[in-house]
Enzyme design. Structure first.
Site, short mmCIF file in Angstrom:
data_model
loop_
_atom_site.label_atom_id
_atom_site.label_comp_id
_atom_site.label_asym_id
_atom_site.label_seq_id
_atom_site.Cartn_x
_atom_site.Cartn_y
_atom_site.Cartn_z
N LYS A 166 -9.83 -25.85 -42.55
CA LYS A 166 -11.12 -25.96 -43.21
C LYS A 166 -10.99 -25.33 -44.58
CE LYS A 166 -12.59 -22.10 -40.36
NZ LYS A 166 -12.55 -22.02 -38.90
N SER B 271 -9.38 -13.77 -40.94
CA SER B 271 -10.49 -14.60 -41.40
C SER B 271 -11.67 -13.77 -41.91
CB SER B 271 -10.89 -15.56 -40.28
OG SER B 271 -11.82 -16.49 -40.76
N HIS B 272 -12.81 -13.94 -41.24
CA HIS B 272 -14.04 -13.28 -41.67
C HIS B 272 -14.20 -11.90 -41.06
CE1 HIS B 272 -14.23 -15.62 -38.08
NE2 HIS B 272 -15.10 -14.74 -37.63
N ASP C 45 -11.55 -20.10 -45.94
CA ASP C 45 -11.68 -21.40 -45.28
C ASP C 45 -13.13 -21.72 -44.87
OD1 ASP C 45 -11.69 -19.56 -43.25
OD2 ASP C 45 -10.13 -20.55 -42.03
N ARG C 46 -13.98 -20.69 -44.78
CA ARG C 46 -15.37 -20.97 -44.41
C ARG C 46 -16.24 -21.11 -45.66
NH1 ARG C 46 -17.17 -17.54 -39.09
NH2 ARG C 46 -15.47 -18.27 -37.77
N ASP D 64 -15.38 -17.00 -47.04
CA ASP D 64 -15.05 -15.85 -46.19
C ASP D 64 -13.75 -15.16 -46.61
OD1 ASP D 64 -13.27 -17.80 -45.31
OD2 ASP D 64 -13.24 -17.01 -43.27
N ASP E 233 -10.58 -15.31 -45.87
CA ASP E 233 -9.38 -16.07 -46.22
C ASP E 233 -9.71 -17.42 -46.87
OD1 ASP E 233 -10.46 -16.99 -43.79
OD2 ASP E 233 -8.53 -17.78 -43.15
#
Ligand code: G1P
Ligand code: ZN
Length: 543
Positions: A376, A113-114, A281-282, A277, A279
Site C-alpha cells: 500500500k 509501521s504505525h 504505506d498508510r 504513517d 513507514d
C-alpha cells in the site's frame, strides 16, 4: 575483516505475521535476536548467495544499528549487492519500488509501521519478495521453520559501514550501493500522475496540509508536494523524521492525527488534508469539514482513477480486504469490473496484482494502493486524490455527496478492544464460531441474520486456501459485523469489531456514523458478549 560463524539457539515461537515480525525494540536488541531472525530469513528464502537485496527502514530507533548487522550478515552469507537508502531510510512503498525496478531477489524492510518507535516501543522486520510485496505464506512458513531449527548465523566482523553518502562501496565481495531514498519513487509518481494538472490546481490557490507525523514520508512529501508540485512552503508539517516519531503514534487516523482533523474541521481549514504513517504505506484523506473513511476512499478512487494518466484505460478490477466495507464492490459492479474480497494483510493482494486481475486495492485500516508497487502506498493515494481534484475542481465534500448519491453510502466504523487477555479474546471467538453454525435466519435485536460464517479465502490465482480469517455476519437490512483478532498487536490480544450499514436513502446520508450504526453495534455485543467476556464497557479506539 573476519567472517564469523556464530553458534546460537533457535528462537522458537517467532512467527512472522501479516507484516513481518514485530516486537518490542528491546527484544530485537537482545543478544543474537536480530541476528537469528535475519539468518532465519536468509535460510528460509533458500540463501542469499549471489543475490541482490534492497534494505531500508522507516528510521525508527534501532533502524541504524539493525542495518549495520543486516549488511554484515548479507556479506557473510554471500550476497552480491545490497541497495540501501541513504542513512538507512526507505519508505515501505519506495522499498517495494526499488525491489521491482532493480529486479532484485527481494528486500528487508525495517519498520513496525504505525506502531510507536523508541527503545521502549516497537521495532519490526519483514522480508519482501522479488515482486516487491510482503512474502507469501509459504515463504513466511519457511522462515518460521528456520527460526526453530537454526543453530548458527554468519556475520562479518568489521567497523561500521558509512551509509550517509550516496555511492557504491564494497564489504568483502559484496557491493553496497547507497541511493537517495526519494529520487526513484518521485520519478515513478511523475509517470503515474498528471503533475502539470496538479501544479495548476495549486497555482489556482488550492491549499493543503500534509502531516508526515515525524515519520518517513516527510522528505518524500516535501520533494513531491512542495518542490515538484508547487504547494506552498509549509504545506508539509512534522516533516523531519525522528527515531521516536516525536513521541507520537504515527498512525494516520482521526485519533492519532488529531491536530490535522481539528484543523480540517475548523474555520481555517485548507482545501485538502492528508497524513501518512511511520513507514509511509498508510494514508488519511480529509477534505474541509469532510473526513473520508478508507473504505469510501477506495470506492471514490475506483470510480475516478481513470482521470489520472496511469489508469486512463480503466481498471482490471478492485480488491478489498474482507473487513473493508463493500462500497468499492458497488462501484465495481456499476462499472462492470471484477471485485475481490481477500483476507486482511497486503500480501493477499499480490497475486491478484501480479496476475493483472486487480489494479486497485484497499483496506479499511487506511491502506490503499495499486499495481505500481506491491505495498500500500500513502503518498500515492494522496496524489491520486489530488489528480482527481485537479480534474474535477470540486471539493472533497462534494465528491463524497455525489458518490453516495450514485452508489449509496456504506456507513462504517471499527471498534477496537486492545490488550484484552488472550484467553478471553480466544474464548469469545470460539463461542462465536460455535454460534454461527445456526445463526442464519435468527433475529438479533432489531436485525435478522442473513449469513454467518468464518471467512476462508480461496486464492483465485494460485488456488491456495487461507482459513480462519475472521467471522462475518451479515443481516437482511444490508448491515454487517465482522469479528477478528489483530495479527499485529504486541500486547495480549486486540479484538477488532467492524461495523457496516448500507444506506440507499439520500435523505439519510448525513447522519453521524455511530448513530447510523447503533442497531448493528448493539447486535454485535449481543452476539459476542463483548462486555461480559472482555470486561470492557466500551471500545478503546473507535475509528
Ligand atoms: C492491521 C490492519 C490490517 C493491515 C495490517 C498491517 O492488521 O488491520 O488491515 O494490513 O495492520 O498494516 P491487524 O492488526 O488487524 O492484524
Ligand atoms: Zn505502515
Amino acid at each position: 575483516m573476519e567472517k564469523l560463524t556464530i553458534s546460537t539457539q533457535p528462537i522458537a515461537g517467532q512467527k512472522p505475521g501479516t507484516s513481518g515480525l514485530r516486537k518490542k525494540t528491546k527484544v530485537f536488541m537482545g543478544p543474537h535476536f536480530l541476528e537469528n531472525y535475519v539468518q532465519a530469513i536468509f535460510d528460509g528464502i533458500g540463501g542469499v548467495a549471489g543475490a541482490v537485496l534492497v534494505v531500508g527502514g522507516d528510521g525508527r530507533y534501532f533502524n541504524d544499528r539493525a542495518i549495520q548487522v543486516i549488511l554484515r550478515m548479507a556479506a557473510a552469507n554471500g550476497a552480491a549487492k545490497v541497495i540501501v537508502g541513504k542513512d538507512g531510510v526507505l519508505s515501505t512503498p519506495a522499498a517495494s519500488h526499488l525491489i521491482r525496478k532493480n529486479k532484485t531477489e527481494g528486500g528487508l524492510i525495517l519498520s513496525a509501521s504505525h506502531n510507536p518507535g523508541g527503545i521502549d516501543a516497537d521495532f519490526g522486520l519483514k522480508y519482501n519478495g522479488p515482486n516487491g510485496g510482503p512474502a507469501a505464506e509459504n515463504v513466511t512458513d519457511k522462515i518460521y521453520a528456520a527460526t526453530q531449527t537454526l543453530t548458527e548465523y554468519r556475520i562479518i566482523e568489521c567497523m561500521d559501514i558509512v551509509i550517509g553518502a550516496i555511492g557504491t562501496q564494497s564489504l568483502g565481495a559484496m557491493a553496497i550501493e547507497i541511493v537517495d531514498p526519494v529520487t526513484d519513487y518521485a520519478a515513478l509518481m511523475e509517470e503515474l500522475f498528471d503533475f502539470g494538472a496538479i501544479r495548476a490546481l495549486f497555482d489556482s490557490g488550492f491549499t493543503m496540509r500534509f502531516d508526515a507525523m515525524h515519520a518517513v514520508t516527510g522528505p518524500y512529501a516535501k520533494e513531491i508536494l512542495e518542490n515538484r508540485l508547487g504547494a506552498a512552503a509549509g504545506t508539509v508539517v512534522n516533516a523531519v523524521p525522528l527515531p521516536d516519531f516525536g513521541n507520537g503514534h504515527p498512525d494516520p487516523n482521526p485519533i492519532w492525527a488529531k491536530d490535522l482533523m481539528d484543523l480540517m474541521m475548523g474555520p481555517d481549514a485548507p482545501d485538502f488534508g492528508a497524513a501518512s504513517d511511520g513507514d509511509g504505506d498508510r494514508n488519511m484523506i480529509v477534505g474541509r469539514g469532510a473526513y473520508v473513511t478508507p473504505s469510501d476512499s477506495l470506492a471514490v478512487l475506483t470510480a475516478n482513477a481513470h482521470l489520472a494518466p496511469a489508469y486512463k484505460k480503466g481498471l482490471a478490477g478492485v480488491a478489498r480486504s474482507m473487513p473493508t466495507s463493500a462500497a468499492a464492490d458497488r462501484v465495481a459492479e456499476a462499472m462492470g469490473i471484477a471485485h475481490f474480497e481477500t483476507p486482511t494483510g497486503w500480501k493477499f493482494f499480490g497475486n491478484l496484482l501480479d496476475a493483472g486481475r486487480a489494479t486497485l486495492c484497499g483496506e479499511e485500516s487506511a491502506g490503499t494502493g495499486s499495481d505500481h508497487v506491491r505495498e500500500k502506498d500513502g503518498l500515492w493515494a494522496v496524489l491520486l486524490w489530488l489528480n482527481i481534484l485537479a480534474e474535477k475542481r470540486i471539493s472533497v465534500s462534494d465528491i463524497l455527496t455525489a458518490h453516495w448519491a450514485t452508489y449509496g453510502r456504506n456507513y462504517y466504523s471499527r471498534h477496537d478492544y486492545e490488550a484484552v487477555a488472550s484467553d478471553a479474546a480466544n474464548g469469545l471467538m470460539d463461542a462465536l464460531r460455535t454460534a454461527l453454525l445456526d445463526l442464519a435466519g435468527k433475529s438479533v435485536g432489531e436485525l435478522t441474520v442473513a449469513m454467518a460464517d468464518e471467512f476462508s479465502y480461496l486464492d483465485p490465482v494460485d488456488g491456495s486456501t487461507s482459513a480462519g480469517q475472521g467471522i462475518r455476519i451479515s443481516f437482511t437490512n444490508g448491515a454487517r459485523v465482522v469479528f477478528r483478532l489483530s495479527g499485529t498487536g504486541t500486547e495480549g490480544a486486540t479484538l477488532r469489531v467492524y461495523l457496516e450499514q448500507l444506506e440507499l436513502d439520500p435523505a439519510q446520508m448525513n447522519r453521524d456514523p455511530q448513530e447510523a450504526l447503533a442497531p448493528v453495534i448493539a447486535a454485535a455485543d449481543e452476539l459476542a458478549g463483548i462486555t461480559t467476556r472482555t470486561g470492557r464497557a466500551a471500545p478503546d479506539v473507535i475509528s
